[in-house]
Design an enzyme around this catalytic site. Structure first.
Site, short mmCIF file in Angstrom:
data_model
loop_
_atom_site.label_atom_id
_atom_site.label_comp_id
_atom_site.label_asym_id
_atom_site.label_seq_id
_atom_site.Cartn_x
_atom_site.Cartn_y
_atom_site.Cartn_z
N ARG A 1 -10.40 -11.61 1.82
CA ARG A 1 -11.25 -12.68 1.26
C ARG A 1 -10.52 -14.01 1.28
O ARG A 1 -11.15 -15.07 1.33
CB ARG A 1 -11.69 -12.28 -0.16
N LYS B 1 0.83 -1.20 0.00
CA LYS B 1 0.00 0.00 0.00
C LYS B 1 0.87 1.25 0.00
O LYS B 1 2.01 1.20 0.47
CB LYS B 1 -0.87 0.02 1.28
N1 BES Z 1 -8.18 -3.89 4.46
C1 BES Z 1 -8.31 -3.46 3.13
C2 BES Z 1 -9.60 -2.71 2.86
C3 BES Z 1 -9.66 -1.31 3.40
C4 BES Z 1 -9.00 -0.28 2.76
C5 BES Z 1 -10.43 -1.04 4.50
C6 BES Z 1 -9.12 1.01 3.25
C7 BES Z 1 -10.55 0.26 4.96
C8 BES Z 1 -9.89 1.28 4.34
C9 BES Z 1 -8.30 -4.66 2.18
O1 BES Z 1 -7.51 -5.72 2.57
C10 BES Z 1 -7.76 -4.18 0.88
O2 BES Z 1 -6.62 -3.81 0.84
N2 BES Z 1 -8.58 -4.19 -0.14
C11 BES Z 1 -8.20 -3.72 -1.43
C12 BES Z 1 -8.76 -4.67 -2.44
C13 BES Z 1 -8.26 -4.42 -3.83
C14 BES Z 1 -6.81 -4.78 -3.92
C15 BES Z 1 -9.08 -5.25 -4.79
C16 BES Z 1 -8.77 -2.32 -1.59
O3 BES Z 1 -9.87 -2.06 -1.12
O4 BES Z 1 -8.07 -1.48 -2.15
MN MN Z 2 -5.51 -5.51 1.90
#
Ligand code: BES
Ligand code: MN
Ligand code: ZN
Length: 501
Positions: free
Chosen positions: A353, A279
């Protein structure tokens, strides 16, 4: 916070740090305020006049050492038009009153809310809300502060009732208080930094809960056991981390032996860096909150264990870290889930997931009446719904309706999102049965679609709490949602169960 309900025949004789009295629009007194004004020789009416107090919702005036009254302070609480307060307005008034009294030196308060006629909800609902809101007001994070600022002195909140409260009202207050305590546990676990709140820490917390309640039983599966169960998806997420992954199983046995349980499954990523699909740096600290689904399961189990409804509940927490390293899973890797479905990991940041699919498959062995997972799953859900509503997805419309009703009743609200087959196409992979991401459109829906592949035989729902689980900015901190929703949902199932006996 000590929260209770009490029959108060004469409010003027009630000894306490602060009495909270509702005053309607135009400075109109209800029965309690009128009685107090009489005891204080018209002091209240004079105060309303001199302060030009309109009784508008969200406003209040404080009176110190009123004469002729046993209470040390009186808070005249503006309630707006009589009968106009809806659920949200009622909550705002109570929160305002709690905040105003916390700003004084009062150690206890008595709220006389009978004159606040809400147009939507009954006395029992008000009692549940008071339990919820007073309980929430009692929480403060201090765990890692070497010199925490002194908090408010308020330790006791009493709901005063002019008539003897019914058993149902007393129970409603108990339920609200227990939900708040469960939510406060979830908040604390969410707020703890990831270097303290590890998967092992969550396991120790679950064990501690089981030690407190004879009806709770805890089992923790380690990585060896997960490998035996062929949980290749879950293990692929923890592959880059030195912290040991844990699969925590907490069972509440309050129903008949053999009665099928309701099963909750929580996402417990104690830190989500994104893994190899790392990230961006800004705001990454907030990914310590990526275990708030897990925290809500533990909070709900603790509330349920306290309230002892007649039903069986299983709480499952899949806990690990998502970190990059030489042993981490790479984009393009194909892993095999416990269900035997192969998954192409196109983005290691779509890890929630992956741990949930194996936990959901594991849950099958309990033959759940309902299976609900709770997860901070997608940033897309925050884009869609912001912080006010959790996203609700389900393969069963009755279950969805039950969860929506529980959320609406507790004001821990969810919004029903689509789970149409049309979206499933986005998960196609050339190299595995399914891809772990579905492209740019409808990210929270395709995440739910992914999970639905593993719950086809179940009466299943998914709550995406990415927006509702924590506050950002100056008030940064976990909210404890959706403990109230889940607890209400479960209590209502027990109620229906009993009626059907
Ligand atoms: N934990 C995150 C989702 C999240 C992001 C929750 C920001 C709250 C605030 C999750 O594991 C994630 O990183 N999801 C990605 C999925 C994407 C790679 C398809 C996302 O939401 O960017
Ligand atoms: Mn994630
Ligand atoms: Zn995550």
């Amino acid at each position: 916070m000590d929260i209770s309900i009490k029959h108060i025949a004469d409010p003027a004789a009630e000894r306490c740090g602060c009495l909270v009295l509702p005053v309607a629009d135009g400075g109109k007194f209800g029965a309690a305020a009128a009685r107090l004004d009489q005891a204080a020789d018209g002091q209240l009416a004079r105060l309303v006049k001199s302060e030009h107090f309109s009784g508008a919702a969200g406003k209040s005036v404080l009176l110190h050492n009123p004469s002729g009254v046993a209470a040390q302070r009186l808070l005249l609480l503006g309630c707006g038009k009589p009968g106009a307060a809806d659920a949200a307005a009622f909550r705002k008034m109570v929160m305002h009153a709690l905040g105003a009294v916390q700003a004084t030196g009062a150690a206890d308060l008595v709220m006389l809310l009978e004159d606040v006629a809400t147009n939507e909800r009954d006395r029992d609902w008000q009692a549940q809300q008071l339990g919820l809101l007073a309980g929430a007001a009692g929480y403060r994070y201090t765990h890692t502060l070497s010199k925490p600022e002194p908090g408010s002195r308020l330790k006791k909140v009493v709901l005063g009732s002019a008539t003897r409260p019914s058993a149902a009202t007393v129970r409603a207050l108990d339920e609200g208080r227990a939900m708040a305590a469960g939510a406060n546990l979830a908040r604390e676990l969410g707020n703890l930094p990831a270097n303290i709140c590890t998967p092992s820490y969550l396991a120790s917390q679950a064990r501690a809960l089981a030690a407190q309640h004879p009806q709770l039983h805890c089992r923790v599966l380690d990585e060896k056991k997960m490998a035996e169960l062929k949980m290749g998806a879950l293990l692929s997420v923890t592959a880059g981390s030195k912290e040991a992954a844990k699969l925590i199983v907490l069972e509440y046995r309050g129903g008949a032996r053999g009665a099928r349980p309701h099963v909750l499954v929580g996402k417990g990523i104690t830190f989500d860096s994104g893994g190899i699909s790392i990230k961006p740096g800004a705001g990454m600290d907030e990914m310590k909150f990526d275990m708030c689904g897990a925290a809500s399961v533990l909070g709900t189990m603790s509330a349920i264990a306290g309230l002892k409804p007649r039903l069986n509940v299983v709480g499952i927490v899949a806990a690990c870290e998502n970190l990059p390293s030489g042993t981490a899973t790479k984009p393009g890797d194909v892993v095999k889930s416990m269900a035997g479905i192969t998954i192409e990991v196109l983005n290691t940041d779509a890890e929630g997931r992956l741990i949930l699919c194996d936990a959901l498959t594991y849950a099958e062995r309990f033959e759940p009446q309902s299976l609900i997972d709770i997860a901070t799953l997608t940033g897309a859900c925050v884009v869609a719904l912001g912080k006010h509503a959790s996203g609700l997805f389900s393969n069963n419309d009755d279950l969805a309706a039950e969860l929506l009703a529980a959320g609406s009743h507790t004001h821990d609200r969810a919004w029903h999102m689509p789970l149409w087959d049309d979206y499933q196409e986005q998960l196609k992979s050339n190299f595995a049965d399914v891809a772990n991401i579905g492209g740019p459109g409808a990210g929270s829906v395709t995440a739910a679609c992914f999970l639905s592949r593993f719950t086809k035989k179940q009466r299943w729902a998914h709550l995406d709490i990415a927006g509702s689980a924590w506050e950002q900015g100056a008030a940064k901190g976990a909210t404890g949602r959706p403990v109230a929703l889940l607890t209400r949902y479960l209590l209502d199932r027990a109620r229906h169960h009993k009626a059907a006996d």
